[in-house]
Structure formats: structure tokens, C-alpha cells
Write an enzyme that holds these catalytic residues in place. Structure first.
Site, mmCIF file in Angstrom:
data_model
loop_
_atom_site.group_PDB
_atom_site.id
_atom_site.type_symbol
_atom_site.label_atom_id
_atom_site.label_comp_id
_atom_site.label_asym_id
_atom_site.label_seq_id
_atom_site.Cartn_x
_atom_site.Cartn_y
_atom_site.Cartn_z
ATOM 1 N N CYS A 178 -9.279 -25.604 14.881
ATOM 2 C CA CYS A 178 -10.466 -26.436 15.137
ATOM 3 C C CYS A 178 -10.128 -27.918 14.987
ATOM 4 O O CYS A 178 -10.695 -28.766 15.693
ATOM 5 C CB CYS A 178 -11.612 -26.049 14.204
ATOM 6 S SG CYS A 178 -12.265 -24.398 14.516
ATOM 7 N N ASP A 180 0.863 -1.174 0.000
ATOM 8 C CA ASP A 180 0.000 0.000 0.000
ATOM 9 C C ASP A 180 0.903 1.228 0.000
ATOM 10 O O ASP A 180 1.989 1.219 0.566
ATOM 11 C CB ASP A 180 -0.880 -0.035 1.258
ATOM 12 C CG ASP A 180 -2.179 0.726 1.036
ATOM 13 O OD1 ASP A 180 -2.247 1.502 0.068
ATOM 14 O OD2 ASP A 180 -3.098 0.551 1.836
ATOM 15 N N CYS A 202 -9.791 -26.052 9.893
ATOM 16 C CA CYS A 202 -8.633 -25.172 10.136
ATOM 17 C C CYS A 202 -7.700 -25.798 11.179
ATOM 18 O O CYS A 202 -8.108 -26.669 11.949
ATOM 19 C CB CYS A 202 -9.091 -23.781 10.567
ATOM 20 S SG CYS A 202 -9.322 -23.584 12.344
ATOM 21 N N HIS A 213 -7.983 -19.561 12.540
ATOM 22 C CA HIS A 213 -9.349 -19.937 12.151
ATOM 23 C C HIS A 213 -9.956 -18.908 11.183
ATOM 24 O O HIS A 213 -10.512 -19.274 10.149
ATOM 25 C CB HIS A 213 -10.245 -20.089 13.384
ATOM 26 C CG HIS A 213 -11.695 -20.205 13.031
ATOM 27 N ND1 HIS A 213 -12.295 -21.408 12.716
ATOM 28 C CD2 HIS A 213 -12.658 -19.253 12.876
ATOM 29 C CE1 HIS A 213 -13.567 -21.191 12.402
ATOM 30 N NE2 HIS A 213 -13.818 -19.889 12.488
ATOM 31 N N ASP A 240 -8.055 -6.679 0.031
ATOM 32 C CA ASP A 240 -7.303 -6.734 1.288
ATOM 33 C C ASP A 240 -8.155 -6.104 2.367
ATOM 34 O O ASP A 240 -8.989 -5.240 2.087
ATOM 35 C CB ASP A 240 -5.977 -5.980 1.176
ATOM 36 C CG ASP A 240 -6.166 -4.477 1.242
ATOM 37 O OD1 ASP A 240 -6.145 -3.920 2.366
ATOM 38 O OD2 ASP A 240 -6.362 -3.837 0.192
ATOM 39 N N CYS A 300 -15.058 -27.474 11.094
ATOM 40 C CA CYS A 300 -14.033 -26.606 10.491
ATOM 41 C C CYS A 300 -12.703 -27.349 10.390
ATOM 42 O O CYS A 300 -12.224 -27.897 11.375
ATOM 43 C CB CYS A 300 -13.857 -25.337 11.330
ATOM 44 S SG CYS A 300 -12.578 -24.248 10.673
#
Ligand SMILES: [Zn+2]
Length: 410
Positions: free
Chosen positions: A345, A99, A342, A372, A298, A340
Site C-alpha cells: 500500500c 507441526d 504495508c 498486505h 498459527d 495502510c
């Protein structure tokens, strides 16, 4: 080299949705490919907060976003350059977008611009701790939030910082116009952003690192004619890609309308250019953004809310989040999200455990929730990409909007 030669080569559109402007493909950059449409996690100061780069990549992310303003102030772009550039310094070998710092610099002067522009909290940290000394055609003079010293940022400075960082995509230095200003101010400000874009392009042509793309930023506030004119002007300026920034309105409906004006204007000859939407990352906004033809997004949201104990869940009524710091999580044996996959989890950490860690101010909680939340958004984007390829975006988008779990129920 940059300029028109790089445009066709950088984005290959492999699939298009028949019922919307959505497209899926690959963005080819100096440090690798980005599968689009994609979400780009923030590594504002050179780290995706609480995670290592290898973990970010393992979640399914191809690119991260660093910030020229924050890295200029601390540790300084020359230091990063001495350490091999941002890729080497932070040990992230993949693509990086930086940025320009325009948003952060102007946030200091306009006070509440961050909240106004993005609807909620600032994109990075530290925006309001500095103070603007002067804004003129040359650039912006401001006081640093790190040491109180006076600093100067201009289109050329921003390009120089981003060149030293060595990002794959640099963003032009723009004036981020706040929402609550008259149309005349927005118009003047948008024109200045266009003049600054020409200066960015001039500097970049002469000194830009080989392989670094330069995106121009579409401004114009919530005014249809200004937005459309800005999109046309930026697309014709010789940039490699388009970012949509600035005030996108006071609610989601207006924001979607404003983004739609820009992407409608970018059809035709500018269609092959990659499009980035700045600072937008709520679940429903990502779905709509993809339908409107955005390639990359983003936003601080998934990582920032994680640090406040907020967990992303497939619950449209609850704005896709639940607060594990609240007492109702105290004795809850469920994981953050049933089914989940992830890394957090999958181990089986319960809401009760995470609630306890949050209360005890254990840093592990912030890390587990960040894992997560970023995994949730990565699966959402993967579902949208797959749906575009399969020609089922309308059904998938409807299911996700109704509360289907990304990457789980599909
Ligand atoms: Zn999870």
C-alpha cells in the site's frame, strides 16, 4: 535438554490484563525471542508462500511454522538435515515451530476433518491427495501424495522428523479427532493422544536436539470434561508448552468456549507454560484468543486468502476482508486499505491494478496481497501486545472489533 527445567525459562510474562486472561511477554527460544501474543505465519513446506524470510521478519514476525508431514514427504527430513536443518535450508535465522503431521495424516483418513475442525479449509495443502491404509496404536500407515508410496508415521517418526528439521518448538504427534464422531470415539482418541504424548516425551528426552522445546496437544473435542481433563494431563506430563488442537466446535461461540475451558484449566501451576492455539487466525478469533490467554497462533488464512485475491480490511461486517477479484474492484483507484503502511500500500498499488493482475494471473498480485495481509495481522498483534502492556486491552479490543484499523487508527 527439555522437561520442566525449560518451562520457566522459555516464557517470561511481563504484563497481564486485569479484565481477562491475556498476558504479554517474551518466549525465549533457541533461535531468538518471540514477542507474545504473536501470530505465526505458515511456512508449511519451508517457505512463507511468495515471500522471502527477510520480508517476513520485516513485517514484524519473529517465528514461522513448518510442517513435519509435508517436509517428510518432500524433500525428506534427512535431506533438510544434510543442508543444516530447516533454519539454514530456508535461510530463516529466527525461531521455527514445526507441526507434528498428526493433523495432516488424520485429515486424509477423516476426509473432511480439516473443514470440520477448523471451520473452513485445510491448514496445509495436499491433505486429501493421499490415503490412510491403517491406524493403530503404533501409528498411521498412509499413501504418500508425492509418489504414491506407502509411508508410516508414529509418535517416534514425527519426533525424529522434527529433530532432523531442528525446529525450536516441536509438537507432539496427536490424533486429530473430527467433529462428527460420537463422544465415546473422542474419549478413546484423546486417551490415545495422551499415550502418544508419553512416547513423544520418551523419544525426545533421549534424542531431542538440544534447546528444542516439546509442546503437548490438548484434545477432547467439544466435551468440557474431556477438554479440561486433557489440559490437566498434558500440563502435568512434563512438556515445555501446551498446544490446543482438534475439533473446536461448529461455530465461533463454541470455539471460544472450548478454548476457554482449556486455558482456565491451565491457570495455577501450569500458568508459566507457553500456550499455542492451532490453526486459528481470523481477526475476531485472534482478539478473543488473546483475551483467553493464548500466547501464539498459527493459521493459513492470511496467506491462503491472499492467493485467492482476498484482502484484509478493517470491516467487521465483511469478516475483515474484501475480494479484489470481484468486478467492483475493476476501476477502483483506492489502495487495498486507506492509510495502510504495508510495503504494498505504501507504494500506492490500486485495487484496480491488483484486480487486473489477478485477472491476468500475474504472480505479483499474490505476493503484494500476501504482504498486505500479513502486515495487517502483524499490526493487529502489535496493537494487542501494546494494549496489554498499557492496561487498555478492553478498549483496544472493542475498537478493533468495531472496525478500527490495526496500527493506523490507534
Ligand atoms: Zn497494505
Amino acid at each position: 535438554m527439555t522437561g520442566s527445567a525449560g518451562i520457566a525459562a522459555s516464557l517470561s510474562i511481563e504484563h497481564r490484563d486485569a479484565g481477562s486472561r491475556a498476558r504479554a511477554g517474551r518466549l525465549r527460544l533457541a533461535h531468538g525471542e518471540v514477542r507474545t501474543p504473536a501470530f505465526v505465519p505458515l511456512a508449511t513446506k519451508g517457505a512463507v508462500k511468495t515471500l522471502e524470510p527477510s520480508e517476513v521478519a520485516a513485517l514484524g514476525y519473529d517465528m514461522v511454522l513448518g510442517n513435519a508431514f509435508h517436509l517428510l514427504l518432500e524433500p525428506g527430513h534427512e535431506l533438510v538435515a544434510r543442508h543444516g536443518g530447516l533454519h539454514d535450508f530456508m535461510r530463516w535465522p529466527g525461531p521455527i515451530i514445526t507441526d507434528s503431521g498428526g493433523f495432516q495424516v488424520f485429515s486424509m483418513g477423516h476426509g473432511t476433518v480439516a473443514d470440520e475442525v477448523k471451520g473452513r479449509a485445510p491448514r496445509g495443502e495436499g491433505e486429501r491427495e493421499g490415503a490412510i491404509r491403517s491406524i493403530n496404536e503404533d501409528g498411521v500407515r498412509f499413501r504418500s501424495y508425492t509418489d504414491g508410496g506407502e509411508r508410516f508415521m508414529s509418535p517416534e517418526t514425527s519426533m525424529e522428523v522434527q529433530a532432523a528439521l531442528g525446529s525450536d518448538i516441536a509438537l507432539a504427534f496427536d490424533e486429530c479427532t473430527p467433529f462428527h464422531v460420537p463422544r465415546e470415539y473422542t474419549e478413546r482418541s484423546t486417551e490415545r493422544t495422551h499415550r502418544w504424548l508419553v512416547r513423544c516425551l520418551d523419544w525426545h528426552r533421549e534424542h531431542g536436539p538440544s534447546g528444542q522445546l516439546l509442546y503437548g496437544i490438548v484434545q477432547g473435542g467439544v466435551y468440557e470434561d474431556l477438554r479440561r481433563a486433557s489440559a490437566r494431563e498434558v500440563a502435568a506430563s512434563g512438556v515445555d508448552g501446551i498446544a490446543i488442537g482438534g475439533s473446536l466446535g461448529q461455530d465461533k461461540r463454541q470455539m471460544h468456549e472450548v478454548v476457554g475451558w482449556a486455558t482456565e484449566e491451565l491457570q495455577g501451576p501450569a500458568d508459566a507454560m507457553p500456550r499455542h492455539l492451532l490453526g486459528i487466525g481470523e481477526v475476531d478469533d485472534l482478539i478473543r484468543g488473546v483475551e483467553l490467554g493464548i500466547d501464539t497462533f498459527d493459521c493459513a488464512m492470511p496467506t491462503r486468502i491472499a492467493r485467492h485475491g482476498m484482502v484484509l480490511v478493517p470491516d467487521p461486517e465483511g469478516r475483515w476482508r474484501t475480494d479484489l477479484a470481484k468486478s467492483r474492484a475493476r476501476d477502483d483507484d483506492a489502495p487495498m486499505m486507506e492509510g495502510c503502511p504495508c510495503p504494498a500500500c505504501a507504494v500506492g498499488y490500486s485495487r484496480a491494478y491488483l484486480h487486473h493482475l489477478l485477472r491476468a494471473r500475474e504472480l505479483t498480485a499474490l505476493r503484494l496481497i500476501t504482504l498486505h495481509n500479513l502486515a495487517f495481522i502483524a499490526r493487529l498483534m502489535a496493537d494487542l501486545r501494546a494494549a496489554i502492556a498499557a492496561g487498555t486491552l478492553a478498549e483496544t479490543a472493542a475498537a478493533l472489533r468495531a472496525g478500527a484499523a490495526p496500527g493506523v487508527a490507534a
